[in-house]
Design a protein around this motif. Structure first.
Motif: not given
Lengths: 246, 246
Positions: A101-102, A142, A149-150, B100-103, B105-106, B111, B131, B144-145, B148-149, B151-152, B155
């Motif tokens: 994470d961050a 990726m 993301g998950n 940008c979350d799991a949505a 990709f998977d 959500p 992508f 982006v990594i 996301l980090g 944001r994680l 959260a």
DNA sequence: AATAAAACATGACAATTGTCATGTTTCGAA
DNA sequence: TTCGAAACATGACAATTGTCATGTTTTATT
């Protein structure tokens, strides 16, 4: 929401470099994605470390020097408040990345503590080597984006449940989740292989230990579950699912 | 934790392609990272859409076709439970990425729901183009990594606060956070430019509207804040900070 | 097998927060 | 400017969950 445990050393139980032949590393998606040569190179940069119960892999506030992957066993991510209450953010299983994470980038310090739940084995890699690897391997980058993301999704779902659901619903949701992640069929139900005490469950769903015990007792009376930490069996998954989203 | 609002159309207010000269796009880190040529190429793939109050950018359960960036205004991410209660996961501001979350990709479906708070402008890009762009630009992928980090992390901090803190502490923490993200100095305090009703605040911290109103009334009495949505002023940031971590 | 430490359990009571009902004020669109 | 809808506000009461105290059972280790 238990009191902070007495501190204990952060020293690893044992440490050694990765053997040339990658044995038992097949459960790690991030490594599977690399071609043999790149994987080899990455493994050269990684160290395997074993930890036992009562130790810490890193603690909240420690400087973030490494990127980690769980190889064997389960690891819990914990955050605690100033008055000593703590909450478990996630139980990591083999293949899970952490300190991803961050902390990995912007943060110079770990935002939470990583504790082994029993004997675990963890792969570590220095941050700079990790970044270099990601830059050189779009596939790996990726995969990390997908993984993050998950995780973000999961964390947001957890926040939602904490914000909106009652304690019994949160506990039911936890049990459903545990079954999905570590359930094995048994004659009279599905056994959860991750070993969690009532206190662990309490910390995972944001209630006190007493509340978790009371609710689990009710679930037991209603034949939704049986057994405790060492041998927790979900007997009526459907009813738990129903309860978790009622 | 309000009741679900009556549904209203998902039609955008206006739609047009990005002008050749990138005007006002300087607040978007992901685009700043690209060189002029790549940015130009990316902008060609993006569409700008405006939305107004009462509309939806996308809704929970919708298929995920696009990757989004907030260009102007604020957007809220909302999740709701089956019985109609809802919680706001985050208020997105210009430069924030979403979906940008799991949505991305998977997950084939969103959500959560994305709703404009007032007039907003959003940039969209098809997932496959996104992508492709990330694969071709290690810098963008790393950004982006990093994002996301963060944001994680955020959260997970939110989950911790929901799990461990009282309602008044959570509200105090929200106010502190709002000041950091959108505060402007004023003679008698710091004004929060993001316009939030008590109900918005309630949804952000997982309490009922009544509870949020009562706590804000107490804060007002204690001279910690003044005003409501249109003109919310934090008068004693230090005390709020103290309260949020007591 | 003995024993200390965790984990599990339960009751009584308190604190927090939600629910429902009702009324006032503010805001935004016609 | 008016008027209807949101937002804000407050009281009474109920439900949920936490706190503290105490005791039993299980687990792990010597």
């Amino acid at each position: 929401m238990s009191k902070r445990p007495k501190t204990s050393p952060t020293q690893p139980a044992a440490e050694r470099s990765i053997p040339a032949a990658p044995a038992g590393l097949n459960q790690i998606p991030l490594l599977q994605i690399l071609n043999a040569q790149d994987r080899r190179k990455v493994l050269d940069e990684m160290t395997e470390t074993r930890y036992g119960k009562g130790q810490y892999i890193f603690r909240e506030g420690d400087p973030t020097e490494y990127f980690h992957i769980v190889k064997e066993g389960t690891v819990k991510c914990v955050k605690s408040s100033l008055d000593g209450k703590e909450c478990t953010l996630k139980v990591l299983m083999p293949g899970d990345l952490f300190c991803c994470d961050a902390a990995t980038f912007d943060g110079a310090y770990h935002p939470g503590t990583a504790q082994p739940m029993g004997d675990v084995s963890v792969l570590r890699m220095r941050k700079d080597a990790y970044f270099k690897m990601l830059r050189a391997n779009p596939d790996a980058a990726m995969e990390v984006i997908r993984y993050l993301g998950n995780r973000l999704n999961e964390a947001q779902e957890k926040a939602k449940v904490l914000a909106l659901d009652r304690a019994d619903q949160r506990l039911a949701a936890l049990l459903v989740n545990l079954v999905e992640r570590s359930g094995v069929r048994e004659p009279n139900g599905i056994r959860v292989t991750v070993r969690l005490t009532r206190q662990d469950m309490a910390n995972l769903v944001g209630v006190t230990t007493e509340t978790a015990i009371r609710i689990m007792a009710r679930f037991k009376k209603d034949r939704l579950v049986s057994g405790t930490a060492a041998r927790l069996v979900v007997r009526d998954l459907a009813k738990l699912k129903l309860l978790s989203s009622t």
